[in-house]
Design a protein around this motif. Structure first.
Motif, mmCIF file in Angstrom:
data_model
loop_
_atom_site.group_PDB
_atom_site.id
_atom_site.type_symbol
_atom_site.label_atom_id
_atom_site.label_comp_id
_atom_site.label_asym_id
_atom_site.label_seq_id
_atom_site.Cartn_x
_atom_site.Cartn_y
_atom_site.Cartn_z
ATOM 1 N N ASN A 3 0.811 -1.215 0.000
ATOM 2 C CA ASN A 3 0.000 0.000 0.000
ATOM 3 C C ASN A 3 0.844 1.264 0.000
ATOM 4 O O ASN A 3 0.377 2.329 -0.426
ATOM 5 N N SER A 4 2.071 1.174 0.495
ATOM 6 C CA SER A 4 2.917 2.364 0.612
ATOM 7 C C SER A 4 3.671 2.690 -0.671
ATOM 8 O O SER A 4 4.480 3.614 -0.685
ATOM 9 N N LEU A 5 3.396 1.960 -1.744
ATOM 10 C CA LEU A 5 4.026 2.236 -3.033
ATOM 11 C C LEU A 5 2.925 2.422 -4.072
ATOM 12 O O LEU A 5 2.222 1.472 -4.424
ATOM 13 N N VAL A 6 2.788 3.646 -4.567
ATOM 14 C CA VAL A 6 1.725 3.967 -5.516
ATOM 15 C C VAL A 6 2.297 3.989 -6.933
ATOM 16 O O VAL A 6 3.392 4.492 -7.172
ATOM 17 N N ALA A 7 1.532 3.423 -7.867
ATOM 18 C CA ALA A 7 1.997 3.295 -9.240
ATOM 19 C C ALA A 7 1.972 4.636 -9.969
ATOM 20 O O ALA A 7 1.076 5.461 -9.769
ATOM 21 N N LEU A 8 2.958 4.813 -10.837
ATOM 22 C CA LEU A 8 3.062 6.004 -11.671
ATOM 23 C C LEU A 8 2.478 5.736 -13.059
ATOM 24 O O LEU A 8 2.556 4.616 -13.568
ATOM 25 N N ARG A 9 1.957 6.785 -13.665
ATOM 26 C CA ARG A 9 1.473 6.705 -15.052
ATOM 27 C C ARG A 9 2.592 7.182 -15.979
ATOM 28 O O ARG A 9 2.499 8.208 -16.628
ATOM 29 N N VAL A 10 3.657 6.369 -16.019
ATOM 30 C CA VAL A 10 4.836 6.778 -16.771
ATOM 31 C C VAL A 10 4.571 6.777 -18.271
ATOM 32 O O VAL A 10 5.378 7.294 -19.052
ATOM 33 N N GLU A 11 3.426 6.217 -18.696
ATOM 34 C CA GLU A 11 3.066 6.285 -20.108
ATOM 35 C C GLU A 11 2.719 7.708 -20.542
ATOM 36 O O GLU A 11 2.744 8.021 -21.743
ATOM 37 N N ASP A 14 7.208 -5.184 -16.116
ATOM 38 C CA ASP A 14 5.864 -5.684 -16.387
ATOM 39 C C ASP A 14 4.775 -4.852 -15.728
ATOM 40 O O ASP A 14 3.594 -5.033 -16.030
ATOM 41 N N GLY A 15 5.141 -3.955 -14.818
ATOM 42 C CA GLY A 15 4.133 -3.121 -14.187
ATOM 43 C C GLY A 15 3.691 -1.949 -15.043
ATOM 44 O O GLY A 15 2.678 -1.308 -14.734
ATOM 45 N N LEU A 16 4.417 -1.685 -16.119
ATOM 46 C CA LEU A 16 4.134 -0.492 -16.913
ATOM 47 C C LEU A 16 2.947 -0.712 -17.850
ATOM 48 O O LEU A 16 2.661 -1.833 -18.277
ATOM 49 N N HIS A 17 2.310 0.378 -18.187
ATOM 50 C CA HIS A 17 1.123 0.342 -19.045
ATOM 51 C C HIS A 17 1.432 -0.295 -20.389
ATOM 52 O O HIS A 17 0.702 -1.158 -20.878
ATOM 53 N N ASP A 18 2.529 0.124 -21.005
ATOM 54 C CA ASP A 18 2.940 -0.396 -22.305
ATOM 55 C C ASP A 18 4.462 -0.472 -22.310
ATOM 56 O O ASP A 18 5.144 0.492 -22.671
ATOM 57 N N PRO A 19 5.032 -1.595 -21.882
ATOM 58 C CA PRO A 19 6.490 -1.698 -21.784
ATOM 59 C C PRO A 19 7.216 -1.372 -23.078
ATOM 60 O O PRO A 19 8.261 -0.704 -23.057
ATOM 61 N N ALA A 20 6.696 -1.823 -24.195
ATOM 62 C CA ALA A 20 7.375 -1.563 -25.469
ATOM 63 C C ALA A 20 7.436 -0.067 -25.767
ATOM 64 O O ALA A 20 8.476 0.453 -26.198
ATOM 65 N N ALA A 21 6.324 0.641 -25.535
ATOM 66 C CA ALA A 21 6.308 2.085 -25.791
ATOM 67 C C ALA A 21 7.226 2.809 -24.817
ATOM 68 O O ALA A 21 7.940 3.751 -25.209
ATOM 69 N N TYR A 22 7.235 2.379 -23.550
ATOM 70 C CA TYR A 22 8.133 2.984 -22.576
ATOM 71 C C TYR A 22 9.587 2.810 -22.999
ATOM 72 O O TYR A 22 10.387 3.757 -22.960
ATOM 73 N N LEU A 23 9.940 1.606 -23.396
ATOM 74 C CA LEU A 23 11.334 1.332 -23.751
ATOM 75 C C LEU A 23 11.745 2.072 -25.022
ATOM 76 O O LEU A 23 12.898 2.490 -25.149
ATOM 77 N N ALA A 24 10.797 2.253 -25.937
ATOM 78 C CA ALA A 24 11.106 3.035 -27.132
ATOM 79 C C ALA A 24 11.412 4.485 -26.757
ATOM 80 O O ALA A 24 12.354 5.100 -27.275
#
Length: 883
Positions: free
Chosen positions: A287-295, A325-335
Motif C-alpha cells: 500500500n505504501s508504493l503507488v503506481a506512476l502513469r509513466v506512459e 511488467d508493471g508499466l502500461h505499455d512496456p514496449a512504448a516505454y522502452l522506445a
C-alpha cells in the motif's frame, strides 16, 4: 573514461552502511577484481529509513541518506578515474506514499484538482459513490470510528499549514475544509484578517473544478492564503492561540472530527480495506508504493530528467529497469527510453517463464539474468530423480497435489486476500463493457468477476503485451491468452464459455473501444503482481518438493536442463541479446548461488536424502508442538539446513518465520498467528540445540561441502564465459550461503576480500585449494576469468560453439568454445561421478592452449578431462599464438 563495452558488473545494495563514499573506498578493489561496471541499487531520494531505495519520493534529488549530491559526484568521478562504469537501477513503475513525496502530498491535499493528479494511477470515479474523488489511505489499525473515538487522529497546525496525524502517518488538510475552523477561531480572537482568510478559503474552487482557470486560481490562492496565515500566526500569539484552541476543540469532539475528516480529499481507513476498496494501483500488494502513469509523456519527462542528464554526461553507462511488467505499455516505454538514451546499455527486470522469450522488438540489451540463472542451475540437477523425490515428498508431507494445481490455488488466494481491489476494478470495467453489448449485458456481476478471477489464476506467464495501438497481437500473445482462457473454461464449466471468448477478444485487442482498451491495459498490469505474489511469494514456500527449483523465474515442475538445451539457449542469447546480464545471485533470489549449488546434489542421492530426512524427523519429534510446524514447512527446513549449513539459530528462525508467513498455510504477514510462530521459533531452538540432531545434520552435510563447491565453481565459470555480461552480487566472490532477503543483504566484509585478493598473487592452485574454506578458489576463478575477458574482449563477443565430450563419462561434462579461442570445460553431477573420468575427453582445436587457472600448457586435439581437472575443479583455456 568508463568502458563502452560491459565486461562484468558488481551489484551493490546501497544503504546507511554502504553510501557513496563507502563505495568509493572499495572501488579500487572492484577494479582489481576485474569488473567493468559498478551496478548500483537506486540512488534517487527515497523515503527516510529506506533500506533498498525502491521507495523513491523525489526523482530530482540524490539520496541524502546515501551521502547526497556531492558524495555522488565524488563517487562518479572516482569510478571514471579507475575506468569503471555505472549500471544504475531505476524505478519507473512506482513511488513511495510518504509526506516527503511532494507530488503525492499535493494529490492528497487537492484531490482531482492536484497538479499531479495525472501522475499516479488513480481511479477517481470508482463504482462506490463514497470513494468518488477521494483517495483512500488504508493506514488505520482499526475501523475509523474506533480510532476517532480513541483520540488517535489529530489535526495539527504547522506554521500556516494543517496536517492530519495518526501515529507515524500524516496527510494534508484540504484547504476548503479549513473555512469553518478558521472562521470560529477568527470570532474567538476578534481578528478581521483571520476572518478574511477563512472567507477566502471557503471561496476556493472545488477540487472537482478541473477547468484551467479554476485550477490556476485554486493553486495560486491557497498558497497565498497559507503564507498570510503563517505570517499572522507568527506576528500575533493571540491569533495563533485561537486557531490552536479551535483545533483542540475539534480533536476532542469525535463527531465534529469525523465530519471534518469527511471533507478531506483523502480518507483515512482501516488497513484491511485495501484488499477491496483501494483506489490506486500499487507495486504488488504494498500500500505504501503507488503506481506512476509513466506512459504519460509529462510523467516520463519528470521522472527521468535526472537520469537522462547522467546518461548524456557519461556519468551513467547503463540502466536496469525495475519491474518492467508493471508499466502500461512496456514496449512504448522502452522506445521512449531508448530515444532518451540512444547509446545506453539497457537491461530489464523481466521474469521469463520456462519456454518464454524476451520480446525481440524491445529496444533493450536483454534481461537481468533470471532466465540464465535457472538454465545454468538446471545443468547441475540429475534429471532422473524427479519421481523418487516427488514420492518421498508426498510420503513425508501427505501432499500429493500437482504443482500446477497448487500454483493456481495460490493465485486464487492472492486474488481473494491481496488483490481484491484490483479485481473489483477489472470487474467494474468488464461489466460496463458487457452492458454496452446486447449479447453480453445479461451476464451478472458475479459471472464477470469469476471469469476474470479464473483467467488471472490460469495465466501461464507474468503478462501479455498487447498494445491497443497495434493492429494485430503477436503469435506469442495469442498463444498465452488462448491458453489461459482454455484452462479457465475447463475450470469453470458453470460459466458460459462465450463470456471467456469475449474476454479473449478484449485481451487480444480485437474488441475496440475506450473501455475495452482500459480493461486490456489494466488486466496486463494486474497479472504480473498476481503471478509474483501467488507463485514466488506463496506457492514457492508451500510446495517444497525440491526447493532449489523454487527460484525467481524457475518452475518446480521443470526438473533439470539438458546440455543440448543449455547450448541452444546460449546460442539464442548470443544472436538476440549478446549483452544481456547473466545472474546467479541477486538481491531478490530465494537462495544464494552457493546454497543452490549444494542443494542440487540432493538430486544425485535421492534415496540417501530421504533416509536422512526420515531420521531427522524422528530426532526432531520431541521439539514439535503438536502439528507445528506442518510437514511441508518441516521438509523445507531440512533442505534449508543442508544448503546453508552452518546456519545460526537466529538466521534459521528468521528464515522459517518468513517461509511460514509467505506460504500462508498457518500464518501470514497480514494475519500472523502468534502461538504458531512461537512454536516455530521453539522448534528451531529445540532442534539446533539438540546435539544428536545437529550431529546428524553435520554428518550428512560434511561430504557435500566439497562437491557443492565444485558445482558452485562450475556455474560461476559458465556465467563468466557464456554469451552475455556476468553479474556478481555483492560478497559472492567468496562462498556465500545466504538465504532470501533480508539475509542476503547483510553487510559485506570488503576488507577481508581485499586482503584475500592480494594474497592470490603468488599462490599456486594447490595452495588456493588448500584454503578452500576461505573462499579462495572462487575468488581466484573470478579474477582469472575476468582478467582474460579484459585481455581478449573480442573472443567473448565472438561465436559460441558446444564442445562435445566423448568417453564413458561424457554426460558429466559441459563444455563450449568462444570464437574458437576460449574454451570452458566444467563437470556436473560430481557425486555420481565419484572422481572417475575414465577415458572421457574433449577435443580442442589444434595448437597450443593455456590453462588460465593452473598456468599449464595444454595441447590441442583430444584432451583427457581428468588432465584438465587434475589441479583445479574447472578448466578455462585460452588458445595461444604459435611461437
Amino acid at each position: 573514461m568508463s568502458p563502452s563495452r560491459p565486461r562484468a558488473t558488481y551489484r551493490l545494495q546501497l544503504g546507511p552502511e554502504l553510501g557513496f563514499d563507502r563505495v568509493a573506498e572499495i572501488a579500487d578493489y572492484l577494479a582489481a577484481l576485474g569488473v567493468s561496471h559498478v551496478y548500483l541499487s537506486p540512488v534517487l531520494q527515497a523515503a527516510p529509513g529506506s533500506t533498498h531505495g525502491y521507495d523513491v519520493v523525489d526523482h530530482g534529488h540524490v539520496s541524502a541518506e546515501l551521502g547526497g549530491e556531492a558524495a555522488y559526484v565524488r563517487l562518479s568521478t572516482h569510478l571514471r578515474e579507475l575506468g569503471l562504469g555505472q549500471l544504475l537501477d531505476i524505478v519507473p513503475n512506482h513511488m513511495a506514499v510518504h509526506p516527503r513525496n511532494p507530488w503525492w502530498w499535493d494529490v492528497l491535499e487537492n484531490g482531482p484538482s492536484s497538479l499531479y493528479a495525472h501522475f499516479f494511477d488513480v481511479e477517481w470515479a470508482p463504482p462506490e459513490e463514497r470513494l468518488r474523488d477521494k483517495m483512500l489511505l488504508p493506514v488505520l489499525g482499526d475501523h475509523a470510528g474506533k480510532v476517532i473515538d480513541a483520540g488517535e487522529i489529530r489535526v495539527v497546525r504547522e506554521g500556516g499549514a494543517f496536517v492530519i496525524r495518526y501515529h507515524e502517518h500524516a496527510a494534508p488538510v484540504a484547504p476548503r475544509s479549513l473555512a469553518e475552523p478558521l472562521g470560529r477561531a477568527a470570532r474567538r480572537c476578534g481578528s478581521p484578517d483571520l476572518a478574511f482568510i477563512a472567507d477566502a478559503v471557503a471561496a476556493l474552487p472545488l477540487p472537482t473544478d478541473l477547468d484551467f482557470a479554476s485550477l490556476e486560481r485554486r493553486h495560486r490562492d491557497k498558497e497565498v492564503l497559507r503564507s498570510q496565515l503563517e505570517r499572522l500566526a507568527a506576528e500575533s500569539p493571540v491569533i495563533a492561540r485561537a486557531v490552536d484552541e479551535e483545533l483542540a476543540t475539534l480533536n476532542s469532539d469525535p463527531a465534529a472530527l469525523d465530519a471534518f475528516l469527511g471533507q478531506q480529499n483523502c480518507r483515512l481507513a482501516y488497513w484491511r480495506t485495501a484488499a477491496r476498496d483501494l483506489g490506486y494501483r500499487r507495486f504488488f500488494d504494498i500500500n505504501s508504493l503507488v503506481a506512476l502513469r509513466v506512459e504519460d509523456p509529462r510523467v516520463f519527462a519528470a521522472t527521468h530528467a535526472r537520469v537522462a542528464r547522467w546518461v548524456a554526461e557519461g556519468v551513467v553507462d547503463g540502466l536496469r529497469i525495475d519491474h518492467i511488467d508493471g508499466l502500461h505499455d512496456p514496449a512504448a516505454y522502452l522506445a521512449r527510453l531508448r530515444e532518451l538514451a540512444p547509446g545506453a546499455w539497457i537491461v530489464v527486470e523481466k521474469i521469463l517463464e520456462p519456454g518464454e522469450r524476451l520480446r525481440g522488438t524491445w529496444p533493450v540489451d536483454g534481461t537481468t539474468g533470471y532466465d540464465f540463472l535457472n538454465q545454468v542451475m538446471g545443468l547441475l540437477i540429475w534429471p532422473t530423480s524427479e519421481i523418487a523425490l516427488a514420492d518421498g515428498y508426498a510420503e513425508f508431507t501427505g501432499q500429493r497435489d500437482a504443482y500446477a494445481d497448487v500454483a493456481k490455488a495460490a493465485k486464487r488466494a492472492a486474488l481473494a486476500e491481496l488483490f481484491g481491489s484490483d479485481l473489483n476494478r477489472l470487474t467494474a470495467l468488464f461489466l460496463a463493457i458487457c452492458e454496452g453489448r446486447r449479447h453480453f449485458r445479461d451476464f451478472s456481476r458475479h459471472e464477470v468477476h469469476e471469469a476474470l478471477r479464473e483467467t488471472l489464476a490460469c495465466f501461464p506467464v507474468y503478462r501479455s503485451y498487447v498494445s491497443p495501438a497495434s493492429s494485430t497481437p503477436t503469435d506469442e500473445d495469442r498463444q498465452v491468452v488462448r491458453a489461459a482462457l482454455a484452462m479457465a473454461k475447463d475450470a469453470r464449466p458453470d460459466i458460459d464459455g462465450v463470456l471467456f471468448d469475449f474476454l479473449g477478444d478484449v485481451l487480444l485487442g480485437e474488441a475496440a473501444g475506450a473501455r475495452e482498451n482500459e480493461l486490456l491495459a489494466t488486466f496486463q498490469q494486474a497479472s504480473g503482481p498476481i503471478m509474483a505474489k501467488g507463485i514466488e511469494d506463496t506457492a514457492f514456500y508451500s510446495f517444497a518438493r525440491f526447493a532449489v527449483l523454487n527460484e525467481v523465474g524457475g518452475a518446480p515442475d521443470h526438473f533439470g536442463v539438458s546440455s543440448e538445451g543449455f547450448h541452444e539457449a546460449c546460442a539464442t542469447r548470443l544472436a538476440q541479446h549478446p549483452r544481456a546480464q547473466l545472474a546467479t545471485s541477486t538481491h531478490d533470489t530465494k537462495r544464494s548461488e552457493d546454497v543452490r549449488a549444494r542443494m542440487c546434489l540432493l538430486s544425485e542421492i535421492p534415496e540417501r536424502w530421504l533416509e536422512a530426512v526420515s531420521a531427522w524427523r524422528a530426532l526432531a519429534e520431541p521439539h514439535r508442538a503438536g502439528d507445528r510446524p506442518e510437514r511441508a514447512l518441516e521438509y523445507l527446513y531440512y533442505q534449508t539446513l543442508v544448503g546453508a549449513w552452518p546456519l545460526s539459530r537466529e538466521r534459521a528462525k528468521a528464515y522459517l518465520l518468513k517461509a511460514a508467513r509467505e506460504s500462508k498455510v498457518r500464518t501470514s504477514w497480514t494475519q500472523p498467528d502468534a502461538a504458531y510462530e512461537a512454536a516455530l521459533a521453539a522448534f528451531v531452538d529445540g532442534t539446533l540445540g539438540d546435539e544428536d540432531f545437529v550431529a546428524a545434520i553435520e554428518r550428512f552435510v560434511a561430504p557435500l561441502v566439497a562437491p557443492g563447491r565444485d558445482n558452485a565453481l562450475a556455474q560461476t565459470l559458465v556465467k563468466l564465459t557464456a554469451p552475455g555480461v556476468p553479474d556478481l552480487y555483492q560478497g559472492t566472490e567468496l562462498w556465500d550461503l545466504s538465504l532470501v532477503d533480508p539475509d542476503n543483504r547483510r553487510p559485506v566484509d570488503f576488507a577481508r576480500r581485499r586482503d584475500l585478493l592480494a594474497a592470490l598473487a603468488d599462490l599456486p592452485p594447490e595452495d588456493i585449494l588448500a584454503r578452500a574454506d576461505e573462499g579462495l578458489p572462487k575468488l581466484w576463478l573470478i579474477r582469472q576469468a575476468l582478467a582474460l575477458r579484459a585481455r581478449r574482449p573480442a573472443a567473448f563477443d565472438g561465436t559460441y560453439e558446444p564442445l562435445v565430450a566423448r568417453g564413458a563419462r561424457a554426460e558429466h561434462v559441459v563444455a563450449f568454445i568462444r570464437a574458437g579461442e576460449i574454451a570452458t570445460v566444467v563437470p556436473r553431477w560430481p557425486l555420481r561421478l565419484g572422481g572417475d573420468w575414465r577415458d572421457t575427453h574433449v577435443t580442442l582445436p589444434p595448437g597450443p592452449w593455456r590453462h588460465e587457472l593452473t598456468g599449464e600448457a595444454v595441447d590441442g586435439g583430444a584432451c583427457p578431462v581428468a588432465q584438465l581437472f587434475a589441479r583445479f575443479p574447472v578448466a578455462l583455456l585460452s588458445r595461444q599464438e604459435r611461437s
